[in-house]
Design a protein around this motif. Structure first.
Motif, PDB file in Angstrom:
ATOM      1  N   GLU A  49       0.822  -1.203   0.000  1.00 43.11           N
ATOM      2  CA  GLU A  49       0.000   0.000   0.000  1.00 43.11           C
ATOM      3  C   GLU A  49       0.862   1.263   0.000  1.00 43.11           C
ATOM      4  O   GLU A  49       0.582   2.223  -0.730  1.00 43.11           O
ATOM      5  N   LYS A  52       2.332   1.704  -3.472  1.00 35.79           N
ATOM      6  CA  LYS A  52       1.319   2.203  -4.417  1.00 35.79           C
ATOM      7  C   LYS A  52       1.105   3.700  -4.235  1.00 35.79           C
ATOM      8  O   LYS A  52       1.057   4.462  -5.201  1.00 35.79           O
ATOM      9  N   PRO A  62       0.806   3.102 -10.483  1.00 34.39           N
ATOM     10  CA  PRO A  62       1.206   1.994  -9.604  1.00 34.39           C
ATOM     11  C   PRO A  62       1.351   0.657 -10.330  1.00 34.39           C
ATOM     12  O   PRO A  62       1.949  -0.277  -9.790  1.00 34.39           O
ATOM     13  N   ILE A  65       4.762  -1.102 -10.484  1.00 33.50           N
ATOM     14  CA  ILE A  65       5.398  -1.753  -9.336  1.00 33.50           C
ATOM     15  C   ILE A  65       6.132  -3.041  -9.720  1.00 33.50           C
ATOM     16  O   ILE A  65       7.266  -3.259  -9.276  1.00 33.50           O
TER      17      ILE A  65
END
Length: 293
Positions: A49, A52, A62, A65
């Motif tokens: 989290e 992100k 995001p 990632i």
């Protein structure tokens, strides 16, 4: 590789910084606790989290990632196989989990010699001399982390119950704590059943606040905590010219309470632990990229 991630996770929160490959931080974010020994699943969720949200803060997608490598300095990474377990379930292109002490030392003193103490929800210490590092503590709340926010909070709850039973002297602080639990010691005990280090650590600032007002219980707890911190610093065998950096949420509260010997060594850190994670990520992954060419 367009970006690297630096992540700093402890018993209270997880911070992430997204940086370009030259180390320029373009986005930061924060989420919940990320001690991988006390809650591996929860730590993983909070790490992802924070990552992100760091992308979002940087105005980036995001979805990138899985193409981004990360250095993670995490509480709990110094014991067991938690480090390896987490690396196997993270979504980053490369996941390298280090201890929170390693990224903190990197941030505090760079690549040179020196020492640091993390004084937060947990405590850990590390010194580097002539390129060799030595870590002290960081064994977790149940059997270690002396002087930490978690242990200070636990000690406060213990003293509150002792005062309630008339075994130890009470104070305005113990009265205030018992009032939080509706003046019912059973509610206090129930709180401890599932409380994590960060939950205990939430009481630590109250101890420092009341100590400034001369509260006898608060000062007893802090005298003990300072003695524990200085005992750990003593093992590092610091020389008179060795820089000592205090990090963590309790660092500015501890600094004026240390003895003159250690106050004389105090230097402001070059960067914090999150900055250390970013620096390490840039160095490690740029070398990895060079080696792949």
């Amino acid at each position: 590789m367009n970006f690297v991630l630096g992540i700093d996770g402890g018993g209270t929160s997880c911070r992430a910084a997204l940086a370009t490959v030259d180390g320029t931080v373009v986005g930061r974010a924060k989420s919940g606790a990320a001690n991988i020994r006390t809650d591996l699943t929860g730590a993983r969720a909070n790490i992802v989290e924070a990552a992100k949200q760091a992308f979002v803060a940087a105005g980036q997608d995001p979805e990138m990632i899985p193409q981004t490598p990360a250095i993670l300095g995490l509480a709990g990474a110094n014991v067991g196989t938690y480090r390896q377990q987490l690396e196997a379930i993270l979504p980053f292109s490369i996941s390298r989990v280090e201890t929170d002490a390693e990224i903190a030392l990197e941030g505090a003193v760079g690549s040179g010699d020196g020492a640091m103490a993390i004084l937060g929800t947990g405590t850990t210490y590390m010194a580097r001399r002539q390129g060799k590092s030595r870590a002290i503590g960081g064994w977790g709340f149940q059997v270690g982390d002396q002087g930490s926010g978690a242990r200070i909070g636990r000690d406060l709850l213990e003293q509150t119950l002792l005062a309630y039973d008339g075994i130890r002297q009470g104070s305005r602080l113990t009265q205030a704590i018992l009032a939080i639990f509706r003046n019912n010691p059973e509610d206090l005990v129930e709180f401890t059943t599932n409380a994590k280090p960060g939950d205990f650590g939430g009481f630590a600032p109250k101890v420092f606040e009341h100590a400034e007002k001369g509260d006898v219980v608060a000062n007893w707890i802090l005298d003990k905590a300072v003695a524990d911190v200085e005992a750990a610093l003593g093992v590092l065998d610091l020389g008179s010219n060795d820089p000592l950096c205090l990090l963590g949420g309790l660092a500015p509260l501890y600094a004026p309470r240390l003895s003159a010997r250690y106050r004389a060594l105090l230097k402001p850190p070059l960067d914090d632990a999150l900055g250390g994670a970013v620096q390490m990520a840039v160095r490690v992954f740029s070398m990895t990229a060079e080696g792949a060419r």
